[in-house]
Scaffold this motif. Structure first.
Motif, PDB file in Angstrom:
ATOM      1  N   ALA A   1      40.393  42.822  37.167  1.00  0.00           N
ATOM      2  CA  ALA A   1      40.905  43.224  38.479  1.00  0.00           C
ATOM      3  C   ALA A   1      41.457  42.030  39.256  1.00  0.00           C
ATOM      4  CB  ALA A   1      39.803  43.904  39.286  1.00  0.00           C
ATOM      5  N   MET A   2      40.852  40.863  39.099  1.00  0.00           N
ATOM      6  CA  MET A   2      41.280  39.685  39.841  1.00  0.00           C
ATOM      7  C   MET A   2      42.496  39.015  39.234  1.00  0.00           C
ATOM      8  SD  MET A   2      37.495  38.067  40.664  1.00  0.00           S
ATOM      9  CE  MET A   2      38.184  36.558  41.334  1.00  0.00           C
ATOM     10  N   THR A   3      42.705  39.162  37.938  1.00  0.00           N
ATOM     11  CA  THR A   3      43.785  38.437  37.263  1.00  0.00           C
ATOM     12  C   THR A   3      44.936  39.312  36.783  1.00  0.00           C
ATOM     13  OG1 THR A   3      42.610  38.588  35.146  1.00  0.00           O
ATOM     14  CG2 THR A   3      42.207  36.634  36.487  1.00  0.00           C
ATOM     15  N   ARG A   4      44.696  40.599  36.554  1.00  0.00           N
ATOM     16  CA  ARG A   4      45.735  41.454  35.979  1.00  0.00           C
ATOM     17  C   ARG A   4      46.312  42.458  36.960  1.00  0.00           C
ATOM     18  NH1 ARG A   4      45.867  37.985  32.942  1.00  0.00           N
ATOM     19  NH2 ARG A   4      45.776  38.012  30.664  1.00  0.00           N
ATOM     20  N   PHE A   5      45.539  42.862  37.945  1.00  0.00           N
ATOM     21  CA  PHE A   5      46.042  43.834  38.904  1.00  0.00           C
ATOM     22  C   PHE A   5      46.901  43.143  39.947  1.00  0.00           C
ATOM     23  CE2 PHE A   5      42.365  47.083  38.309  1.00  0.00           C
ATOM     24  CZ  PHE A   5      42.759  47.225  36.977  1.00  0.00           C
ATOM     25  N   LYS A   6      47.876  43.886  40.451  1.00  0.00           N
ATOM     26  CA  LYS A   6      48.691  43.350  41.524  1.00  0.00           C
ATOM     27  C   LYS A   6      47.851  43.221  42.792  1.00  0.00           C
ATOM     28  CE  LYS A   6      53.059  45.202  39.794  1.00  0.00           C
ATOM     29  NZ  LYS A   6      54.228  46.071  40.087  1.00  0.00           N
ATOM     30  N   ARG A   7      48.358  42.446  43.705  1.00  0.00           N
ATOM     31  CA  ARG A   7      47.590  42.168  44.922  1.00  0.00           C
ATOM     32  C   ARG A   7      47.350  43.455  45.704  1.00  0.00           C
ATOM     33  NH1 ARG A   7      46.281  37.618  47.403  1.00  0.00           N
ATOM     34  NH2 ARG A   7      45.788  37.660  49.621  1.00  0.00           N
ATOM     35  N   PHE A   8      46.073  43.729  46.009  1.00  0.00           N
ATOM     36  CA  PHE A   8      45.717  44.881  46.824  1.00  0.00           C
ATOM     37  C   PHE A   8      45.089  44.385  48.113  1.00  0.00           C
ATOM     38  CE2 PHE A   8      42.691  44.126  43.421  1.00  0.00           C
ATOM     39  CZ  PHE A   8      41.492  43.938  44.086  1.00  0.00           C
ATOM     40  N   PRO A   9      44.993  45.233  49.131  1.00  0.00           N
ATOM     41  CA  PRO A   9      44.612  44.756  50.471  1.00  0.00           C
ATOM     42  C   PRO A   9      43.299  43.997  50.529  1.00  0.00           C
ATOM     43  CG  PRO A   9      45.457  46.987  50.590  1.00  0.00           C
ATOM     44  CD  PRO A   9      45.345  46.648  49.128  1.00  0.00           C
ATOM     45  N   THR A  10      42.319  44.395  49.726  1.00  0.00           N
ATOM     46  CA  THR A  10      40.997  43.760  49.807  1.00  0.00           C
ATOM     47  C   THR A  10      40.728  42.831  48.620  1.00  0.00           C
ATOM     48  OG1 THR A  10      40.005  45.691  48.708  1.00  0.00           O
ATOM     49  CG2 THR A  10      40.049  45.686  51.129  1.00  0.00           C
ATOM     50  N   LYS A  11      41.774  42.328  47.969  1.00  0.00           N
ATOM     51  CA  LYS A  11      41.571  41.501  46.784  1.00  0.00           C
ATOM     52  C   LYS A  11      40.861  40.193  47.130  1.00  0.00           C
ATOM     53  CE  LYS A  11      43.943  39.567  42.780  1.00  0.00           C
ATOM     54  NZ  LYS A  11      45.238  39.405  42.066  1.00  0.00           N
ATOM     55  N   THR A  12      41.244  39.580  48.244  1.00  0.00           N
ATOM     56  CA  THR A  12      40.603  38.327  48.641  1.00  0.00           C
ATOM     57  C   THR A  12      39.123  38.536  48.953  1.00  0.00           C
ATOM     58  OG1 THR A  12      42.700  37.538  49.548  1.00  0.00           O
ATOM     59  CG2 THR A  12      40.689  36.395  50.240  1.00  0.00           C
ATOM     60  N   VAL A  13      38.830  39.607  49.681  1.00  0.00           N
ATOM     61  CA  VAL A  13      37.441  39.918  50.003  1.00  0.00           C
ATOM     62  C   VAL A  13      36.667  40.260  48.737  1.00  0.00           C
ATOM     63  CG1 VAL A  13      35.931  41.444  51.323  1.00  0.00           C
ATOM     64  CG2 VAL A  13      38.126  40.724  52.280  1.00  0.00           C
ATOM     65  N   PHE A  14      37.300  40.986  47.825  1.00  0.00           N
ATOM     66  CA  PHE A  14      36.653  41.347  46.570  1.00  0.00           C
ATOM     67  C   PHE A  14      36.289  40.105  45.768  1.00  0.00           C
ATOM     68  CE2 PHE A  14      37.132  42.219  41.989  1.00  0.00           C
ATOM     69  CZ  PHE A  14      36.136  43.173  41.825  1.00  0.00           C
ATOM     70  N   GLY A  15      37.221  39.155  45.646  1.00  0.00           N
ATOM     71  CA  GLY A  15      36.936  37.919  44.925  1.00  0.00           C
ATOM     72  C   GLY A  15      35.840  37.107  45.587  1.00  0.00           C
ATOM     73  N   ALA A  16      35.825  37.087  46.926  1.00  0.00           N
ATOM     74  CA  ALA A  16      34.783  36.334  47.629  1.00  0.00           C
ATOM     75  C   ALA A  16      33.410  36.964  47.422  1.00  0.00           C
ATOM     76  CB  ALA A  16      35.116  36.274  49.117  1.00  0.00           C
ATOM     77  N   LEU A  17      33.340  38.296  47.430  1.00  0.00           N
ATOM     78  CA  LEU A  17      32.063  38.969  47.243  1.00  0.00           C
ATOM     79  C   LEU A  17      31.548  38.808  45.819  1.00  0.00           C
ATOM     80  CD1 LEU A  17      32.649  42.286  49.245  1.00  0.00           C
ATOM     81  CD2 LEU A  17      31.294  40.304  49.928  1.00  0.00           C
ATOM     82  N   VAL A  18      32.457  38.827  44.837  1.00  0.00           N
ATOM     83  CA  VAL A  18      32.041  38.690  43.446  1.00  0.00           C
ATOM     84  C   VAL A  18      31.469  37.307  43.177  1.00  0.00           C
ATOM     85  CG1 VAL A  18      32.886  38.604  41.071  1.00  0.00           C
ATOM     86  CG2 VAL A  18      33.575  40.481  42.554  1.00  0.00           C
ATOM     87  N   THR A  19      32.092  36.278  43.746  1.00  0.00           N
ATOM     88  CA  THR A  19      31.667  34.899  43.485  1.00  0.00           C
ATOM     89  C   THR A  19      30.642  34.381  44.492  1.00  0.00           C
ATOM     90  OG1 THR A  19      33.569  34.090  44.765  1.00  0.00           O
ATOM     91  CG2 THR A  19      33.846  34.334  42.371  1.00  0.00           C
ATOM     92  N   ALA A  20      30.252  35.187  45.468  1.00  0.00           N
ATOM     93  CA  ALA A  20      29.298  34.728  46.488  1.00  0.00           C
ATOM     94  C   ALA A  20      27.963  34.275  45.910  1.00  0.00           C
ATOM     95  CB  ALA A  20      29.081  35.824  47.534  1.00  0.00           C
ATOM     96  N   PRO A  21      27.384  34.966  44.897  1.00  0.00           N
ATOM     97  CA  PRO A  21      26.090  34.496  44.358  1.00  0.00           C
ATOM     98  C   PRO A  21      26.126  33.103  43.759  1.00  0.00           C
ATOM     99  CG  PRO A  21      26.473  36.778  43.728  1.00  0.00           C
ATOM    100  CD  PRO A  21      27.740  36.286  44.350  1.00  0.00           C
TER     101      PRO A  21
END
Length: 281
Positions: A88-108
């Motif tokens: 989702a982070m590397t293959r999908f086109k930019r979606f509105p919450t992509k930045t937030v999604f990446g931040a939440l995934v890598t937060a731990p």
């Protein structure tokens, strides 16, 4: 002595010091696991008594088996979900919450384990009445470990996907393959070493965890790190040295197998690339 040779000696000395600092304590643990003394740090004579005590300790073996099961299913779930997140982070086109999604995934990655364990415990307690999720026990530890290790797998797989030549996927789709077929026949074999690395990393992190498991463990779900941590408070037992030796041997074997598979895949990929260049040339 020339400056280049002097720098070489300093480099070798620093390398030996680094390896000694990392592996000398492990070597001492392995040596003292064959000690006949009741004290773990006093050498008396060579003996396998510590291993006999280890394999006769049912509680310790049950904790080890529980940790291995949780680590296996944690690594498997993290690999699947982490691969989906990486796609989702590397293959999908930019979606509105992509930045937030990446931040939440890598937060731990940067969040203390105490905060992760406490927050997941509170979540499971509050949601237990709604979905029947247990707030304590093996399932709770598994959920917490998947949440903790997911970000590590996502980062490893994402870096491999970003380095991958996307023209291979585009060529397969131009020839009529759909996205699912392209993923399983083109993308998956190429990123297989990254998947294996992510799986091993998640397995190791789950097997080694104490803090998060302490929040989630119930009366019958004590993991091996928790058991070892509680036992060494009264002094290190020789059977703990034996257990550490067995774990080092097992982890080294798995790591060697993973390295061997990755090396074979890399050689095969380089050979196929050379054959393709020769055919095109």
């Amino acid at each position: 002595m020339s400056m280049a040779r002097r720098n070489s000696w300093w480099g070798w000395l620093a390398l030996l010091f680094g390896f000694g600092f990392l592996y000398l304590p492990i070597l001492l643990v392995i040596i003292y696991s064959f000690n006949s003394s009741r004290l773990a740090t006093v050498w008396v004579s060579f003996s396998f008594s510590a291993y006999s005590q280890l394999f006769n300790d049912r509680q310790l073996l049950d904790a080890a088996w529980l940790s291995l099961k949780i680590a296996f299913w944690t690594a498997t779930a993290s690999m699947v979900v982490g691969t989906m997140a990486a796609m989702a982070m590397t293959r999908f086109k930019r979606f509105p919450t992509k930045t937030v999604f990446g931040a939440l995934v890598t937060a731990p990655l940067v969040m203390p384990e105490v905060i992760i364990g406490l927050s997941i415990l509170l979540m499971l307690v509050s949601m237990g009445g709604l979905f029947g999720l247990p707030s304590k026990g093996q399932v709770a530890i598994w959920i917490a470990h998947v949440t903790f290790t997911l970000s590590f797998v996502t980062v490893v797989v994402s870096s491999r996907l970003q380095e991958m030549d996307r023209s291979l996927e585009e060529a397969a789709m131009d020839l009529g393959a759909n996205r699912v077929k392209v993923f399983f026949l083109i993308t998956l074999p190429i990123i297989a070493p990254a998947l294996l690395s992510g799986w091993l990393l998640a397995f190791t992190l789950s097997l080694d965890d104490v803090v998060i498991a302490s929040f989630m463990a119930g009366p019958s779900s004590t993991t091996l790190p928790m058991k070892v941590f509680s036992s060494v408070r009264m002094g290190v037992s020789p059977k703990i040295n034996a257990l550490a030796t067995v774990m080092v041997l097992a982890v080294s074997t798995v790591a060697f197998i993973g390295w061997w598979i990755s090396a074979r895949a890399e050689k095969r990929r380089q050979r196929d690339r050379q054959l393709a260049l020769q055919e095109n040339g």
